[in-house]
Enzyme design. Structure first.
Site, short mmCIF file in Angstrom:
data_model
loop_
_atom_site.label_atom_id
_atom_site.label_comp_id
_atom_site.label_asym_id
_atom_site.label_seq_id
_atom_site.Cartn_x
_atom_site.Cartn_y
_atom_site.Cartn_z
N LYS A 7 0.99 -1.04 0.15
CA LYS A 7 0.16 0.12 -0.21
C LYS A 7 0.85 1.16 -0.02
O LYS A 7 0.73 2.19 -0.93
CB LYS A 7 -1.01 0.09 1.37
CG LYS A 7 -2.06 1.02 1.35
CD LYS A 7 -2.79 0.75 2.61
CE LYS A 7 -3.78 -0.19 2.47
NZ LYS A 7 -4.21 -0.61 3.96
N ARG B 123 -2.72 2.68 9.02
CA ARG B 123 -3.14 1.68 8.42
C ARG B 123 -1.89 0.55 8.25
O ARG B 123 -0.91 1.06 8.07
CB ARG B 123 -3.62 1.75 6.96
CG ARG B 123 -4.96 2.57 6.73
CD ARG B 123 -5.12 2.84 5.41
NE ARG B 123 -6.17 3.94 5.32
CZ ARG B 123 -7.25 3.59 4.83
NH1 ARG B 123 -7.72 2.34 4.59
NH2 ARG B 123 -8.14 4.56 4.80
N GLY C 146 -7.94 -7.55 5.58
CA GLY C 146 -8.51 -7.46 6.85
C GLY C 146 -7.79 -8.10 7.86
O GLY C 146 -8.32 -8.66 9.09
N MET D 120 -4.99 -7.35 9.39
CA MET D 120 -4.18 -6.42 10.33
C MET D 120 -5.02 -5.24 10.46
O MET D 120 -6.14 -4.99 9.89
CB MET D 120 -2.94 -6.24 9.87
CG MET D 120 -2.04 -7.43 9.91
SD MET D 120 -0.45 -7.27 9.48
CE MET D 120 -0.74 -6.52 7.99
N ARG E 173 -3.91 -1.00 -6.39
CA ARG E 173 -3.14 -2.26 -6.31
C ARG E 173 -3.49 -3.15 -7.53
O ARG E 173 -4.79 -2.99 -8.15
CB ARG E 173 -3.53 -3.13 -5.09
CG ARG E 173 -4.81 -3.41 -4.77
CD ARG E 173 -5.00 -3.85 -3.46
NE ARG E 173 -6.39 -4.18 -3.28
CZ ARG E 173 -6.79 -4.53 -1.94
NH1 ARG E 173 -5.96 -4.79 -1.05
NH2 ARG E 173 -8.18 -4.75 -1.66
N HIS F 48 -1.16 -43.69 -6.90
CA HIS F 48 -1.69 -44.31 -8.15
C HIS F 48 -2.75 -43.58 -8.75
O HIS F 48 -2.85 -43.31 -10.01
CB HIS F 48 -1.76 -45.71 -8.06
CG HIS F 48 -2.53 -46.26 -9.29
ND1 HIS F 48 -3.60 -46.54 -9.64
CD2 HIS F 48 -1.76 -47.02 -10.06
CE1 HIS F 48 -3.72 -47.17 -10.77
NE2 HIS F 48 -2.43 -47.40 -11.06
N ARG G 145 5.44 -45.18 -20.02
CA ARG G 145 5.43 -46.37 -18.95
C ARG G 145 4.71 -47.61 -19.77
O ARG G 145 3.92 -47.34 -20.59
CB ARG G 145 4.39 -46.13 -17.66
CG ARG G 145 4.93 -44.77 -16.96
CD ARG G 145 3.89 -44.66 -15.90
NE ARG G 145 3.84 -43.37 -15.38
CZ ARG G 145 3.31 -42.17 -15.67
NH1 ARG G 145 2.52 -42.27 -16.81
NH2 ARG G 145 3.32 -40.93 -15.22
N GLU H 193 16.45 -41.52 -9.94
CA GLU H 193 15.43 -41.52 -9.12
C GLU H 193 15.69 -42.07 -7.66
O GLU H 193 15.04 -41.99 -6.92
CB GLU H 193 14.04 -42.12 -9.67
CG GLU H 193 14.19 -43.71 -10.11
CD GLU H 193 13.09 -44.20 -10.73
OE1 GLU H 193 12.04 -44.19 -10.67
OE2 GLU H 193 13.33 -45.27 -11.65
N SER I 22 16.81 -39.26 -17.10
CA SER I 22 15.78 -38.46 -16.81
C SER I 22 15.52 -38.52 -15.19
O SER I 22 15.40 -39.74 -14.57
CB SER I 22 14.67 -39.25 -17.75
OG SER I 22 13.40 -38.69 -17.40
N GLY J 129 13.66 -38.90 -12.44
CA GLY J 129 12.23 -39.34 -11.86
C GLY J 129 11.92 -38.71 -10.37
O GLY J 129 12.25 -39.55 -9.44
N THR J 130 11.51 -37.52 -10.26
CA THR J 130 11.63 -36.91 -9.17
C THR J 130 10.37 -37.13 -8.14
O THR J 130 10.40 -36.74 -7.23
CB THR J 130 11.28 -35.35 -9.34
OG1 THR J 130 10.14 -35.12 -10.26
CG2 THR J 130 12.57 -34.74 -9.89
N ASP K 7 10.13 -40.72 -7.46
CA ASP K 7 10.73 -41.55 -6.45
C ASP K 7 11.78 -40.79 -5.78
O ASP K 7 12.37 -40.97 -4.51
CB ASP K 7 11.06 -42.84 -7.12
CG ASP K 7 10.19 -43.72 -7.31
OD1 ASP K 7 8.97 -43.58 -6.99
OD2 ASP K 7 10.38 -44.82 -8.00
N CYS L 106 10.84 -36.28 -15.48
CA CYS L 106 9.75 -36.91 -15.78
C CYS L 106 8.65 -37.19 -14.92
O CYS L 106 7.81 -38.09 -14.82
CB CYS L 106 10.06 -38.28 -16.91
SG CYS L 106 10.93 -39.42 -15.81
N TYR M 194 14.73 -30.92 -20.82
CA TYR M 194 13.37 -30.61 -21.26
C TYR M 194 12.71 -30.92 -19.73
O TYR M 194 13.44 -31.64 -18.73
CB TYR M 194 12.88 -31.63 -22.25
CG TYR M 194 13.22 -32.97 -21.88
CD1 TYR M 194 12.19 -33.69 -21.04
CD2 TYR M 194 14.26 -33.94 -22.25
CE1 TYR M 194 12.57 -35.52 -20.84
CE2 TYR M 194 14.51 -34.95 -22.05
CZ TYR M 194 13.82 -35.86 -21.52
OH TYR M 194 13.77 -36.99 -20.91
#
Lengths: 917, 917
Positions: free
Chosen positions: B32, B102, B111, B113, B354, B484, B606, B789, B808, B810-811, B813, B875, B895
Site C-alpha cells: 500500500k 493503516r 482484513g 491487520m 493495487r 496411483h 510407461r 530417481e 531422466s 524421476g522426481t 521416487d 519426468c 526438457y
C-alpha cells in the site's frame, strides 16, 4: 619397438645383486613371485628364475589375447641370463635346464590357475637329463609327466585333450607289464609310455608334440594367462570378493627335483600352528617325491618332526637348515609363514613362502605372542617380532569376533545334514527344537527353563521379542542382514540366520520344508549364525571363553588364556584408537554387558520396547484408539512411571557416560493386533466396539511403512508422545542425580528430514525439560540432537545443525533410502546382485562408501560448518563392521556405536584405522 | 543515538519532489505504501502522509516489542513536515489534521491487520474540526468513531475492550431517542455518545481516553505492529504460504472525508472486469459516506457507470477524472488495477491502488488483449500496454490450467452440500453416481455408455485402470498427490480427489460415510479436483472450450475466443522458452493429444499397462509362476506381438520426435490376485495347484514394495523381461521405419542405483537391439539411458553417465527417497505438516529445491562432467508444476515432461523461466 618396450619380465635368484623386485611388488609380480624375489634378496636358497608380470597378463586380456610388444624378447633375454648363470640350457642334449611355469596373482587363488612342470623336456634333452643326473628312470618319468601336463593344461582348452586320455594309456601299459604302481614301471617301460603319450597328443592336437623348448615355454605362459580368464577362476574371485587385480603373473622357475633318490624329498611347513596358534613349526614331507605327489595324496607324508630321525644324517642337517630359514622368514615377514621346500640330493631349496592361513583364535594368539614374546598358555619365551601396533594390524575383526560366540564342534558340523542356507545375521551357533511362533517359544521356556528352542518364522516383528529372547536362536525365511530379527538378535549376541529363502514354513501344518526334507515343529535343528547354514538335528557346541572372562566367569587355564589374549588386544587397541566406541543398548542389562566390553557410552538407546513390554502395550493401544488429545495424554501418562524407571536403570548402568536416547520410532501399526480375534480382545479390554478397533487398524495400514508415519512424524502429529518421553528421561535423570549417579542424557529425535521438524520438537523437548529441572531444582547437562538417516537431512545438515546439538548417522535407514532398498525385502534380489557382482557386498553389512558414505561426509562437513565441533556419531548396524568403522574414522566421526557384542571388534577396527592414519 | 539512527520513516505526497520511495520498495514500504508513493510520484491526487517501514516492525517483533532507536523522533519529524505542508496540525483546536493509521505488508493480507481512522480527534480538536468544516454532526460522528476504533483496535488486546461494548451504548442512546439508523442521531445526541464512549473506555482500560494526539499516534502504530504477530494474521500467512516478509509497514495518511455532504463520496473501482477479463471499468460508489460504510454493506452502493448521471455536475467531472486516472494507472503498472477513492467536496483523492484480483480466464484475456491491443471477442482496439514478453509474465500456470478443465457452475457449487475434503489431485469437476469397485464402474458404462459414475475407493491399483477410465472422476480416502489414482487421473486429464481421510468406505455394506452423512453406492456425488472438495448430489458443470479447440471441436464465438487466447499465449511462450516440453504418455491416443497440446516428444512412456491389458495379464502371470528361465521366456514371448504393436502406434503418433520408453517398473505382486477366489481361478487357468499360486503370491509379498524388487532389479533377476521389451521396441521401430515413420526410441532403465546395474542391462539391451537391426538391415538412432530417481544415482551420476546416454530425473521416487516419504502414505501426516508450516508445500506437487533439488543439480553436473552435453530431462509429476519447471530450467535440464494436460502450463512456465533468466 623392443628397445622402447615396457618392462614385463623380472629376474630373481643368485642373491640380491641379481634379483629384480621384492615383496612390495605383489601387484606386478604376484604374491608367489614377489616372495621368491624377497627370499632371493635375503640370500635364501631359491631356485632361480624370472617372472612375467601381471601387467603383461592385463595387456593380453585386454587386447584379444595378444602378447604385449617386447615381451617375447624380454623372456628370451631372461632365459638366456638364467641359462648362463645356472650353467644349464633349456633343451640342451647334454645338461638340460628344466623349468616350471606357474601362475601367481597378487592374492592367492589356490588351485584356480594352471601350472606346467618339467618344461624343456624333448626327445634330445631327455637323454641329456639322463646323462647328467645318471637316472634313466627319472628322465623318462619327467618327460612323460611333462607331455601329460603340457597336453592337458596348455593344449587341452583348445583341443579337448585331457589328463584322462594319457591316464588311459598309462593304465594300459601298466596292465601290460603287470605293474601295480607307477613306480613299478622300469625306465624302458616308461619310455614306451612317452611314445604312447606322444601319439595321444598327436591324435587330439593334430600336430606332433612340440620339440622346441622356447615354443613350449611361450605356449605355457599364454596358457597361464588364459587360465586367469577361465570360468572357474572368475567364479573364485567373485565368491572371494577378489577385485582390482591386473591379472596373474607367470613364474618361470628352475626345476629342482625331490624325486632323484633317497637323499631327495619335498614338503610343506608352517612356522606356527594355524588352528590353535601354538608357536611350534608344523609340516609334512615325502622322501623321493615331487611336490605334486604331496598334493595328490597318493603317499602319506611324514610329520616334519620326524625328519631328524631319518637314517641319512643329511636329513638332520636339512631339518635344522629348514627350521632356521623358517624362523628367519617369520621374522622377516613379521607373520607366520607357510612354505614349500624341496631337497635335491641333500640340498635344500625353498620353493615358496607366504603368510599362513589361520583360525581366529590362532590369529589373535599370534598377534599377542609375537608382540609380547611370551607364550600365552605356558609363559615360555619367544622372539619378540612385532610391536603392539604391528600386532593390532595382523588381527582382523572376524578373528576377534570368533572368540565371542559359541561355535559348533567343527568335526560334528562337517558331518551334519545341511538343509538350508541363509544370511549369517547373528554370529554363533545354536541348537534347539523348532518352534513356529513366539508365544509358544516363550511358553516352552517358561514351562521348562532348560528347554532349547529355535524360533522359525517367515519374519519377526516387535511383538515377537519375548519369544526371540526365550529362543536359543532365530531362523527366518525372509529379511536381510538388518531385518528386525537380525538387528534384535545381534543386539543380544544371539545366533540368527535370516532370509533362508529355501524354507517353506507352513504355520497351519506346523512344518518347515526345504528341498525334499520336511521338518516338524518340535524337531531338533542347528543353525550357524556365522555362516548362515541350517542343519537338521543337534550339533554339539563349544562356548566362548571370552564372554565368560568378560563376565567374570570361567576359570579353566585355556579359557583364561583366551580371555587374556582378547583383553591384551583390546587394551592395545584403546591405546591407539582416536574414535570412541559406544554401544546400542536398550536395557540396563545390555548396558552393563556393553560397558564390560569397553563401551564408552550408549550411542543408541531405542525406546520401542518401553512401549511393548507386558501391560504397557495396553496403554499405547488406548492411546491409539483415543479420539482426543486429552484421551491420548491420559493413555500415555500410564507409561510415564514405567519408562522413567527404565531410564533410571540405564543411567545407573552408564554412570558418567553419555546415553543417547532415541524417541519413539516405529509406526503405530506395530502396536496393534492384525487378526480379528485379537482385535476383538482388544476391543473388549478397552471397552470399544470391535468395528472401531478394526477401522482404526485399517487406517494405520501403510503401503510402505518404512517411509510412512513414524519417527519424528509421530511426535509432530501427537506431541503428547514427545512430552511424555521427555518427562520420563528428565525425571529419571533428576531421580538418579539425587542418588549421586551422573546422568548424561542426549535426547535424539529420529527421522528428521527438515530443520522445521526438529525446531518444532526441540521446542517441546526443551520446554518440558526446563519446567521439570526448574521445579526439581536439578542442574543437568542434557542435549537435544537428531539422527541423520534421511538423505535430505544430510543434504541440509547445515540448516539442521543450527538446532541439533549432535548428529547420529542412522546408516541403516540412510542406506535404505539412498539405495532405495527395503532391508526387509532385499532378500529377493540381493543374492543375484552379489552373484552378478553388481554389488561388492551387502550394503547393510558394510557401509557403501561411494554413495551412502558421500552423504555421511556431507552431513559431517555441513553440520560442522554451521556448528563447529558438532559431535557426530554413527549408530547403524555398520558401527560394528570393521571396514565401516575405518570409514567412520576417516570421515571424522567422534564415535561409532554398535551392539554390545561388536564393541571389541569396533575398538580394534578403530585402532587399525588410527594406525593406518 | 537519533543522529546515527537507521531510516525508518518515509514521506510521500505533494508530488515527486517531496516523496521518498516508489513501487519498487514494497519490501520496506509495504504494498500500500509503495503504491501511494508511486502515485504521488506520478502526480496523482494522493492524500499525503508518511510510512513507518517494515524494518521497524521487524525490529519491534524481534526485540520484545521495543521500538527501534530513533523511530519516534523520525515519526515526530515527518508529522511536523506533513502538518507544515498540509497546513493543518494534529489536535489543533482551530483547524485540526486527522490521519488514518493503516497496516500494509509487502503482500496484501486483506482484513488481517488493524486500521485506525480519524486519529487526532480529542475534546479540543473536535471543536476545531467543526469550526473548519462547518459540520457539527460530522465532527462528533468522527470523534465517536475514533474512540470506538482506538479502544477496540489499540487498547482491546490488552484490556479486553471490544467494539461491542461501544455498540451497546450506541444502541442504548439510539433507543433513548427512538433513532432507527445511526444517521438519525443529531449532533448533540452524538456528543452524548462520545461522552458515553469515553466512560466505556475508562471503565475497561482504567485510564481516561488519551487526549494527546501524538500519544494516540504512537499507540496506534504499535498496535499495527502487534497485529502482525496476531494469531489470525500468522494463520493467514500460513494458509496462503506467505513467507519471507519482514513485517508490516504502517501508513499514516491524511484523512479525507467522503461524508461531508452530497458533494462527497467514496468508492472502489477496477480498471477491467476481473471475472470475464473484459476491458471495461467497473466499480461502486456511495455518496456522503466513509470507506468503511462501503465495506460494512449497510448501504447499497451504486455502479460506477451511474456517477455521470448524478444531479450535481461535479460528479460528471469526478467520473471523467477517475477514469482517466485509472487508465493512467493501468498503463503505469502494466496491469489492471483495483483502486479506492474518496471525493471530498468535489475533490477526488486516490486512497489506494493495487493489482486487481482475477479469474484464470480474466488473467489470460488481460495478457492477450493488453499485448495485442485488441479485444479478443469484439476485435475492438485498446491501448497496447504490454509486450508479448510482459504479457507472458502476468499469466500464471493456474490461469491457463483453469481453461483446460470443466468446472462447476460457481453459483451452484456455492450452495452445494460439502461432505468431505481431500487433495486436489486431478483438476476439473466431475459428477456421477458412487461406484465402489472398478469392475462395477466398467460394467455400468459398458451397459450404458452415457452412465456417469464416480469411482470411490480406499485407494486404486493398476488392476483398477479399466474402471478408472470408465468413471467421470476418482475419489480415494487414502493416498497423496502422486498416489496411483492421482498420477493416472492427471495423465488422462481426469478429475480426481485423493486422500479424503474423512471418508469411511465400507465395501461390504456399500456405503460411504463422512461425519454424520451416509451415502450409498448409486447416490449422486460431485467432486472438485481443483479444490479437493466433495459434495453430495449433482452440481451442473461447464466444459473447457480449450480442449474443444485443441481437438478441433467447438464452434461458439466465446469458445473460439478462449481457444485463440490459449493459443496466442502458447505461441508467445514457444518463442521465448529455452527448455523443451515433452509429455508422459503411454498410448497412441495420449501421444496424439499431447502433441496437439504442443509436446515435443515423449519423456516417459510407461510400459506397465502393456502387461495388464486384457489377455496379457495371463502371460505375465504364467511368467511369474514359471520355475525355469525357459518357462519364463516362453511366457513373455506371448507378450512380444502385443507390445510391438503398442510401440508401433506410439512411434507413429510421435513421428520425428523422441520417445523415451521406460522398461517395466512395478513389482510383480501387482500382477497377481491377492484373494483366494481369484487365486483359485488363476491356478485353474494356468493348470497348477492353488497352493502353488498362493505360495508364489506370498513370496512376492513385500513389506515396502516401493523399496523392493522392482525397476531394473526385476530385469537383473529376469533378463528375459528386458530382452522381450527391447525386442518389442526395436522391432516396432524397424517396422514403422519401413513405413517411412521416423522413430527415435530412447530406452530408459528405471531405478538405477549403481553403474554396475546399468552396465549389466545396457549390455543386454544393445546386444538384443544390434542383433535385430543387423538382421533387419535397418539403421536406427536409438539410445540407452536411465532414470535418476534413487539418491545414490544422483550421488554417483558421474559413474553412471559413463554408460547412460541420457538421464531422466524421476522426481517422484527421488522425492520419496530423499525425504523418506511414501507417496501412498503421506496423507497420514502431510496435513499436519502443512498446517504446522513444517513443509511449505506438498513436495510431490512442487519440487523441493532445497533438498531434492540439490540431488537434481548434482546429477546434472556430475553426469555432464563425465559425458559433456548429456541430455537431461525430468519426468516426475513435477514436470507440470510451474515453480518446478522454473527450477528445472535453472538447473540446466534440456526438457521437462508432464502429463498431456499440463503441457500448456509447462510451456508457459518454461517461457517465464527464460524471460526471468
Amino acid at each position: 619397438m623392443a628397445t622402447s618396450a615396457k618392462k614385463y619380465v623380472y629376474f630373481y635368484g643368485f642373491g640380491k645383486a641379481n634379483t629384480e623386485g621384492d615383496q612390495t611388488m605383489k601387484a606386478i609380480l604376484g604374491g608367489k613371485g614377489a616372495n621368491l624375489a624377497e627370499m632371493s634378496n635375503a640370500g635364501l636358497p631359491v631356485p632361480p628364475g624370472f617372472i612375467v608380470s601381471t601387467e603383461a597378463c592385463a595387456y593380453y586380456s585386454k587386447h584379444g589375447h595378444k602378447l604385449p610388444p617386447g615381451m617375447v624378447d624380454q623372456v628370451r633375454a631372461n632365459l638366456g641370463k638364467l641359462e648362463k648363470k645356472f650353467g644349464k640350457k633349456l633343451g640342451d642334449p647334454e645338461n638340460p635346464l628344466l623349468v616350471s611355469v606357474r601362475s601367481g596373482a597378487a592374492v592367492s587363488m589356490p588351485g584356480m590357475m594352471d601350472t606346467v612342470l618339467n618344461l624343456g623336456m624333448n626327445d634330445r634333452s631327455v637323454e641329456g637329463f639322463i646323462r647328467s643326473t645318471g637316472s634313466e628312470r627319472a628322465g623318462w618319468d619327467c618327460y612323460r609327466r611333462f607331455i601329460d601336463m603340457f597336453g592337458d593344461v596348455v593344449m587341452g582348452p583348445t583341443s579337448g585333450l585331457e589328463h584322462e586320455h594319457f591316464e588311459h594309456e598309462l593304465v594300459r601299459i601298466k596292465r601290460k607289464y603287470k605293474a601295480k604302481e607307477d613306480t613299478d614301471l622300469t625306465a624302458t617301460q616308461l619310455q614306451e609310455v612317452v611314445e604312447a603319450y606322444k601319439k595321444v597328443y598327436q591324435s587330439k592336437v593334430r600336430k606332433p608334440f612340440p620339440q622346441d623348448p622356447f615354443q613350449q615355454l611361450m605356449l605355457s605362459i599364454e596358457a597361464v594367462f588364459n587360465s586367469w580368464d577361465s570360468e572357474r577362476a572368475a567364479k573364485y574371485r567373485q565368491i572371494n570378493k577378489i577385485t582390482g587385480l591386473l591379472g596373474t603373473a607367470v613364474n618361470i622357475c628352475t626345476m629342482v627335483f625331490g624325486n632323484m633318490g633317497d637323499d631327495c624329498g619335498t614338503g610343506v611347513a608352517f612356522t606356527r600352528d594355524g588352528a590353535t596358534g601354538e608357536d611350534k613349526p608344523m609340516g609334512e614331507y615325502l622322501i623321493n617325491a615331487q611336490g605334486e605327489d604331496v598334493v595328490a595324496g597318493i603317499r602319506t607324508p611324514k610329520p616334519l618332526e620326524e625328519m631328524p630321525n631319518e637314517k641319512d644324517p643329511m636329513w638332520t642337517k636339512a631339518h635344522s637348515e629348514l627350521t632356521k630359514i623358517m624362523q628367519q622368514l617369520e621374522k622377516h615377514y613379521k607373520y607366520p609363514q607357510d612354505v614349500e621346500f624341496t631337497i635335491e640330493r641333500g640340498v635344500l631349496w625353498m620353493l615358496q613362502t607366504r603368510n599362513a592361513k589361520r583360525t581366529g583364535l590362532a590369529g589373535v594368539r599370534w598377534a599377542v605372542e609375537m608382540a609380547t614374546g611370551k607364550d600365552v598358555v605356558t609363559g615360555a619365551s619367544q622372539p619378540k617380532v612385532l610391536t603392539p601396533k604391528e600386532a593390532l594390524m595382523i588381527v582382523s575383526g572376524d578373528d576377534l569376533q570368533q572368540l565371542l560366540f559359541p561355535v559348533f564342534d567343527p568335526a560334528h558340523e562337517k558331518k551334519a545334514e545341511e538343509v538350508s542356507r541363509g544370511l549369517p545375521a547373528g554370529p554363533g551357533a545354536a541348537v534347539g527344537r523348532i518352534v513356529l511362533d513366539a508365544a509358544a517359544a516363550e511358553a516352552a521356556v517358561k514351562a521348562d527353563p532348560s528347554a532349547k528352542v529355535i524360533l522359525v518364522r517367515h519374519e519377526t516383528s516387535p511383538e515377537d521379542v519375548g519369544g526371540m529372547w526365550a529362543a536359543q536362536g532365530i531362523l527366518t525365511s525372509t529379511g536381510g542382514m538388518t531385518s528386525h530379527a537380525a538387528v534384535v538378535a545381534r543386539g543380544w549376541g544371539k545366533c540368527c540366520v535370516c532370509g533362508a529363502g529355501g524354507l517353506e514354513i507352513d504355520y497351519a501344518k506346523k512344518t518347515v520344508r526345504s528341498g525334499g526334507r520336511t521338518l516338524k515343529a518340535g524337531d531338533w535343528i542347528s543353525i550357524n549364525g556365522s555362516t548362515g547354514k541350517v542343519y537338521a538335528g543337534q550339533i554339539p557346541t563349544m562356548p566362548s571363553p571370552v564372554i565368560a572372562g568378560v563376565e567374570g566367569r570361567g576359570k579353566g587355564a585355556t579359557q583364561d588364556a583366551v580371555f587374556r589374549m582378547y583383553d591384551q588386544i583390546s587394551k592395545w587397541a584403546d591405546q591407539h584408537r582416536k574414535i570412541k566406541v559406544r554401544t546400542n543398548a536398550d536395557t540396563p542389562a545390555d548396558a552393563v554387558r556393553a560397558r564390560a566390553f569397553g563401551a564408552e557410552g550408549i550411542g543408541l538407546c531405542r525406546t520401542e520396547h518401553m512401549f511393548f513390554e507386558g501391560e504397557r502395550i495396553w496403554a499405547i493401544r488406548e492411546f491409539i484408539l483415543a479420539d482426543t488429545r486429552e484421551g491420548r495424554e491420559k493413555a500415555v501418562a500410564k507409561l510415564l512411571p514405567f519408562q522413567r524407571k527404565d531410564f533410571e536403570g540405564i543411567f545407573k548402568a552408564m554412570h558418567g557416560l553419555p546415553v543417547t536416547i532415541r524417541l519413539l520410532d516405529p509406526p503405530l501399526h506395530e502396536f496393534v493386533p492384525h487378526n480379528p480375534k485379537e482385535q476383538k480382545e482388544m476391543a473388549k479390554r478397552l471397552g470399544v466396539s470391535p468395528a472401531k478397533v478394526a477401522s482404526r487398524v485399517q487406517k494405520l495400514h501403510e503401503f510402505n511403512p518404512m517411509l510412512g508415519h513414524r519417527g519424528c512424524r509421530l511426535s509432530i502429529t501427537y506431541p503428547e508422545l514427545c512430552v511424555m518421553q521427555t518427562r520420563a528421561i528428565i525425571e529419571a535423570a533428576c531421580n538418579v542425580t539425587k542418588r549421586k549417579v551422573k546422568a548424561l542424557p542426549e535426547i535424539m529425535v529420529p527421522l528428521i528430514g527438515t530443520k522445521a521438524e526438529l525446531d518444532f520438537l526441540d521446542a517441546i523437548i526443551r520446554r518440558t525439560a526446563e519446567e521439570i529441572l526448574a521445579k526439581r531444582k536439578v542442574k543437568l547437562a542434557y542435549t537435544v540432537g537428531t539422527m541423520i538417516e534421511i538423505p535430505r537431512a544430510a543434504l541440509t545438515a547445515d540448516e539442521i545443525a543450527e538446532t541439533a546439538e549432535f548428529f547420529s548417522f542412522g546408516t541403516n535407514d540412510l542406506t535404505q533410502m539412498t539405495f532405495g532398498y527395503s532391508r526387509d525385502d532385499i532378500g529377493t534380489f540381493l543374492p543375484d546382485y552379489l552373484e552378478q557382482k553388481i554389488l561388492p557386498e551387502d550394503p547393510f553389512q558394510s557401509l557403501d562408501a561411494t554413495g551412502v558414505g558421500q552423504l555421511v561426509k556431507m552431513g559431517v562437513e555441513r553440520g560442522r560448518s554451521s556448528r563447529p565441533g558438532l559431535k557426530c556419531g554413527i549408530c547403524g548396524e555398520h558401527g560394528g563392521d570393521p571396514a565401516s568403522v575405518k570409514f567412520c574414522a576417516r570421515a571424522g566421526l567422534d564415535y561409532v556405536s554398535c551392539s554390545p557384542f561388536r564393541v571389541p571388534v569396533a575398538r580394534l577396527a578403530a585402532a587399525q584405522a588410527a594406525i593406518k592414519g
